[in-house]
Write a protein that holds these residues in place. Structure first.
Motif, PDB file in Angstrom:
ATOM      1  N   MET A  28      -8.733   2.072  -8.378  1.00 46.31           N
ATOM      2  CA  MET A  28      -7.628   1.579  -7.546  1.00 46.31           C
ATOM      3  C   MET A  28      -7.844   1.944  -6.077  1.00 46.31           C
ATOM      4  SD  MET A  28      -3.575   2.206  -8.203  1.00 46.31           S
ATOM      5  CE  MET A  28      -3.204   3.195  -6.782  1.00 46.31           C
ATOM      6  N   GLU A  29      -7.472   1.043  -5.194  1.00 48.51           N
ATOM      7  CA  GLU A  29      -7.661   1.263  -3.761  1.00 48.51           C
ATOM      8  C   GLU A  29      -6.839   2.461  -3.276  1.00 48.51           C
ATOM      9  OE1 GLU A  29      -8.063  -2.373  -1.027  1.00 48.51           O
ATOM     10  OE2 GLU A  29      -6.166  -1.447  -0.470  1.00 48.51           O
ATOM     11  N   LYS A  30      -7.477   3.298  -2.442  1.00 44.00           N
ATOM     12  CA  LYS A  30      -6.768   4.486  -1.946  1.00 44.00           C
ATOM     13  C   LYS A  30      -5.696   4.090  -0.935  1.00 44.00           C
ATOM     14  CE  LYS A  30      -8.565   8.377  -1.031  1.00 44.00           C
ATOM     15  NZ  LYS A  30      -9.251   9.615  -0.816  1.00 44.00           N
ATOM     16  N   PRO A  31      -4.506   4.652  -1.011  1.00 44.93           N
ATOM     17  CA  PRO A  31      -3.484   4.326  -0.011  1.00 44.93           C
ATOM     18  C   PRO A  31      -3.817   4.937   1.355  1.00 44.93           C
ATOM     19  CG  PRO A  31      -2.666   5.966  -1.560  1.00 44.93           C
ATOM     20  CD  PRO A  31      -4.035   5.589  -2.031  1.00 44.93           C
ATOM     21  N   ILE A  32      -3.179   4.432   2.397  1.00 45.10           N
ATOM     22  CA  ILE A  32      -3.364   5.017   3.742  1.00 45.10           C
ATOM     23  C   ILE A  32      -2.488   6.268   3.824  1.00 45.10           C
ATOM     24  CG2 ILE A  32      -3.121   4.622   6.230  1.00 45.10           C
ATOM     25  CD1 ILE A  32      -3.328   1.596   5.660  1.00 45.10           C
ATOM     26  N   PRO A  33      -3.052   7.414   4.162  1.00 47.29           N
ATOM     27  CA  PRO A  33      -2.250   8.651   4.186  1.00 47.29           C
ATOM     28  C   PRO A  33      -1.118   8.590   5.225  1.00 47.29           C
ATOM     29  CG  PRO A  33      -4.582   9.126   4.443  1.00 47.29           C
ATOM     30  CD  PRO A  33      -4.443   7.644   4.534  1.00 47.29           C
ATOM     31  N   ALA A  77      -5.444  -6.424   7.568  1.00 45.10           N
ATOM     32  CA  ALA A  77      -4.028  -6.627   7.918  1.00 45.10           C
ATOM     33  C   ALA A  77      -3.152  -6.514   6.673  1.00 45.10           C
ATOM     34  CB  ALA A  77      -3.846  -7.988   8.578  1.00 45.10           C
ATOM     35  N   GLU A  78      -3.667  -7.036   5.587  1.00 48.26           N
ATOM     36  CA  GLU A  78      -2.909  -6.971   4.335  1.00 48.26           C
ATOM     37  C   GLU A  78      -2.701  -5.508   3.912  1.00 48.26           C
ATOM     38  OE1 GLU A  78      -3.756  -8.800   0.036  1.00 48.26           O
ATOM     39  OE2 GLU A  78      -4.069 -10.192   1.696  1.00 48.26           O
ATOM     40  N   ARG A  79      -3.737  -4.722   4.095  1.00 46.95           N
ATOM     41  CA  ARG A  79      -3.656  -3.295   3.749  1.00 46.95           C
ATOM     42  C   ARG A  79      -2.634  -2.583   4.652  1.00 46.95           C
ATOM     43  NH1 ARG A  79      -6.189   0.851   1.167  1.00 46.95           N
ATOM     44  NH2 ARG A  79      -6.742   2.605   2.502  1.00 46.95           N
ATOM     45  N   ILE A  80      -2.664  -2.913   5.923  1.00 44.33           N
ATOM     46  CA  ILE A  80      -1.701  -2.309   6.860  1.00 44.33           C
ATOM     47  C   ILE A  80      -0.284  -2.729   6.470  1.00 44.33           C
ATOM     48  CG2 ILE A  80      -0.886  -2.416   9.266  1.00 44.33           C
ATOM     49  CD1 ILE A  80      -3.924  -2.445  10.062  1.00 44.33           C
ATOM     50  N   GLN A  94       1.669   8.052  10.662  1.00 42.50           N
ATOM     51  CA  GLN A  94       2.598   8.659  11.637  1.00 42.50           C
ATOM     52  C   GLN A  94       2.009   8.790  13.042  1.00 42.50           C
ATOM     53  OE1 GLN A  94       3.543  12.128   9.375  1.00 42.50           O
ATOM     54  NE2 GLN A  94       5.468  11.277   8.594  1.00 42.50           N
ATOM     55  N   GLN A  95       0.680   8.716  13.145  1.00 39.34           N
ATOM     56  CA  GLN A  95       0.058   8.830  14.481  1.00 39.34           C
ATOM     57  C   GLN A  95       0.346   7.622  15.363  1.00 39.34           C
ATOM     58  OE1 GLN A  95      -4.158   9.559  14.502  1.00 39.34           O
ATOM     59  NE2 GLN A  95      -3.997  11.178  12.990  1.00 39.34           N
ATOM     60  N   PHE A  96       0.741   6.509  14.751  1.00 39.80           N
ATOM     61  CA  PHE A  96       0.858   5.268  15.512  1.00 39.80           C
ATOM     62  C   PHE A  96       2.298   4.832  15.702  1.00 39.80           C
ATOM     63  CE2 PHE A  96      -3.267   5.421  13.504  1.00 39.80           C
ATOM     64  CZ  PHE A  96      -4.075   5.311  14.627  1.00 39.80           C
ATOM     65  N   GLU A  97       2.565   4.326  16.911  1.00 37.86           N
ATOM     66  CA  GLU A  97       3.907   3.821  17.191  1.00 37.86           C
ATOM     67  C   GLU A  97       4.062   2.415  16.629  1.00 37.86           C
ATOM     68  OE1 GLU A  97       4.029   4.158  21.453  1.00 37.86           O
ATOM     69  OE2 GLU A  97       4.378   6.333  21.367  1.00 37.86           O
ATOM     70  N   LYS A  98       3.013   1.637  16.744  1.00 37.95           N
ATOM     71  CA  LYS A  98       3.126   0.223  16.397  1.00 37.95           C
ATOM     72  C   LYS A  98       1.762  -0.349  16.011  1.00 37.95           C
ATOM     73  CE  LYS A  98       6.504  -2.903  17.088  1.00 37.95           C
ATOM     74  NZ  LYS A  98       7.930  -2.757  16.943  1.00 37.95           N
ATOM     75  N   VAL A  99       1.780  -1.305  15.086  1.00 41.74           N
ATOM     76  CA  VAL A  99       0.563  -2.070  14.796  1.00 41.74           C
ATOM     77  C   VAL A  99       0.866  -3.531  15.103  1.00 41.74           C
ATOM     78  CG1 VAL A  99      -1.187  -2.694  13.088  1.00 41.74           C
ATOM     79  CG2 VAL A  99      -0.036  -0.487  12.915  1.00 41.74           C
ATOM     80  N   PHE A 100       0.157  -4.077  16.066  1.00 39.79           N
ATOM     81  CA  PHE A 100       0.306  -5.495  16.418  1.00 39.79           C
ATOM     82  C   PHE A 100      -0.768  -6.268  15.662  1.00 39.79           C
ATOM     83  CE2 PHE A 100       1.818  -2.914  19.919  1.00 39.79           C
ATOM     84  CZ  PHE A 100       3.042  -3.502  20.231  1.00 39.79           C
TER      85      PHE A 100
END
Lengths: 98, 389
Positions: free
Chosen positions: B1-6, B28-31, B11-17
């Protein structure tokens, strides 16, 4: 500006208008680059035996310290002799560096 | 199974555009799966436009906290920039594959401060195109020792738990054993690809400094012990290693601290496990000084260092001090074991000759790194080199 940010004492930064500009620059450089310039001075004191016909000036050029050398020869024998003397100076320099 | 993003990475990021063009890409799908909805924004163009040509310190800081997922429209696969300064530097045959730009860590000396002008961290979603470029080259020159690195304008692994690009790259390079891939990092993020080992032509490398320098200058990076522990995991899984003791930073206790670093590497690894160790000293472009001063003040060992303009324009330590530092490292490693494969990174021919008494082509073990290889497409195309990240 860097000297101010480095917390250099203000009395050291007060520049006397009687002092020639060259000396002021020298003083400021000494404050900003103390370790390197002390080492340059030390190297300058390790005088080498240069050929008699040469004019030698120790100087810093950017990140390198070295000698600016001018010489004049009027014949092949004199040139050979000068080169031999340069080789001796090079040996002396090498020994000083070790 | 694909590892999740910790969570701590999220938390390090304010926003993902996410660029509309990249919305359906795998990254993008993973994000979209793991990031909270309120951190994601679908956009049609790069965010934070309308600023000046250069980033202010505040804009640079902000760019580390905002991701832009988009496509890259130029040539992915390029020559390392050091090779373009052949007149003043002695450089190895190194190629770069830029799958993003900017870094989520914060080293005081980072050259990206004078190199990047994008107001966001970029992740390129079209890795398939990058792999096609590699495939095209590899199918023609599979027998030649091309070395490719992904850590030029982004850390190779610190964002990899988001992209998982390492997995695709490792699988690709396993098909071409003469080619080698380098993941260059200051993180300890290796778990996501270890199961793909062994792959001896995949080199995981650490840019490393003594704990004191990591603490004072390499903010947000993995600690010394964490980096070495990650390197040990890579060895166990069949990957090769490299270490980059770069940039060496002068400080009053530099000899003791670098000796500790060398002793630790020598105690925990063998020259067979570590393909190369490169050594370089602090250097930066003159225009970077202002940005560093504003971002880190003058207490930093980098901003307060005694640096001088060198041939080629970069600021460097005094040449004889650099020589002393390199000699110290070379000798210390060789005292442990003469088999360590060491070289100088981005240094002048004079420094090479002073340190090794020969050029890199003459150093056993380094010949393959420096011998000329056929030019790649981007080297032959003015158009490709004009495309900026």
């Amino acid at each position: 500006m860097e000297l101010i940010l480095l917390n250099t004492k203000s009395e050291e930064l007060i520049l006397d208008q009687q002092i020639p500009a060259e000396d002021i620059i020298k003083k400021l450089k000494l404050l900003r680059y103390p370790k390197t310039l002390a080492s340059d001075e030390e190297k300058k004191n390790n005088s080498l035996l240069w050929p008699t016909s040469t004019q030698v000036q120790a100087q810093r050029r950017g990140d390198r310290w070295g000698y600016n050398i001018h010489f004049f020869v009027s014949g092949p024998q004199e040139l050979t002799k000068t080169i031999e003397q340069f080789q001796k100076a090079a040996e002396q320099w090498k020994n000083q560096s070790h | 199974m694909e590892k999740p993003i910790p969570l701590n990475l999220i938390q390090q990021f304010e926003k993902v555009f996410i660029d509309e063009k990249s919305w359906d890409s795998a990254v993008a799908e993973r994000i979209r799966t793991y990031f909270p909805v309120d951190k994601i924004e679908r956009v049609v163009q790069e965010p934070f436009v309308g600023r000046g040509p250069e980033l202010s310190p505040e804009e640079f800081d902000r760019s580390k906290k905002n991701i832009f997922v988009t496509t890259f429209n130029g040539q992915f696969f390029k020559r390392c920039p050091g090779a373009t300064q052949k007149k003043t530097l002695t450089c190895c045959n190194y190629y770069v594959l830029n799958l993003g730009s900017q870094c989520n860590m914060n080293c005081s000396y980072c050259y990206l401060q004078s190199y990047l002008n994008s107001p966001v961290m970029k992740i390129f979603s079209n890795i398939d195109q990058a792999l096609s470029e590699l495939e095209e080259m590899a199918s023609q020159h599979a027998h030649l020792p091309y070395r490719v690195g992904t850590g030029e304008v982004i850390d190779s692994l610190s964002m990899d738990e988001i992209t998982l690009y390492s997995r695709q790259l490792v699988n690709f390079f396993k098909k071409y054993p003469k080619w080698s891939l380098e993941f260059k990092t200051k993180s300890d993020k290796v778990d996501q690809f270890l199961d793909l080992g062994p792959a001896q032509n995949v080199m995981v490398s650490w840019s490393i400094n003594p704990p004191y320098i990591i603490q004072s200058e390499e903010h947000g990076t993995a600690r010394f012990e964490e980096r070495l522990a990650a390197a040990e995991k890579c060895v166990k899984s069949g990957f090769s290693l490299a270490f980059h003791i770069d940039p060496m930073i002068w400080h009053p206790e530099w000899k003791e601290n670098y000796a500790f670093l060398i002793d630790e590497i020598s105690r925990r690894f063998t020259p067979e496990q570590v393909k190369v160790i490169s050594v370089g000293a602090l250097r930066f472009q003159p225009e970077q000084r202002h940005m560093m001063r504003q971002r880190f003040g003058m207490k930093s060992l980098v901003t307060s260092a005694e640096m001088f303009p060198s041939e080629g324009g970069k600021y460097r330590y005094d040449a004889s001090l650099r020589h002393e530092m390199f000699q110290f490292v070379l000798k210390k490693f060789r005292d442990h074991n003469p088999a360590w494969n060491l070289f100088l990174c981005m240094e002048t021919p004079e420094t090479w000759l002073n340190s090794f008494e020969q050029t890199p082509m003459q150093v056993p073990g380094l010949h393959d790194y420096f011998r000329p290889l056929p030019k790649i497409k981007s080297e032959n195309s003015d158009l490709a080199s004009a495309v900026k990240i």
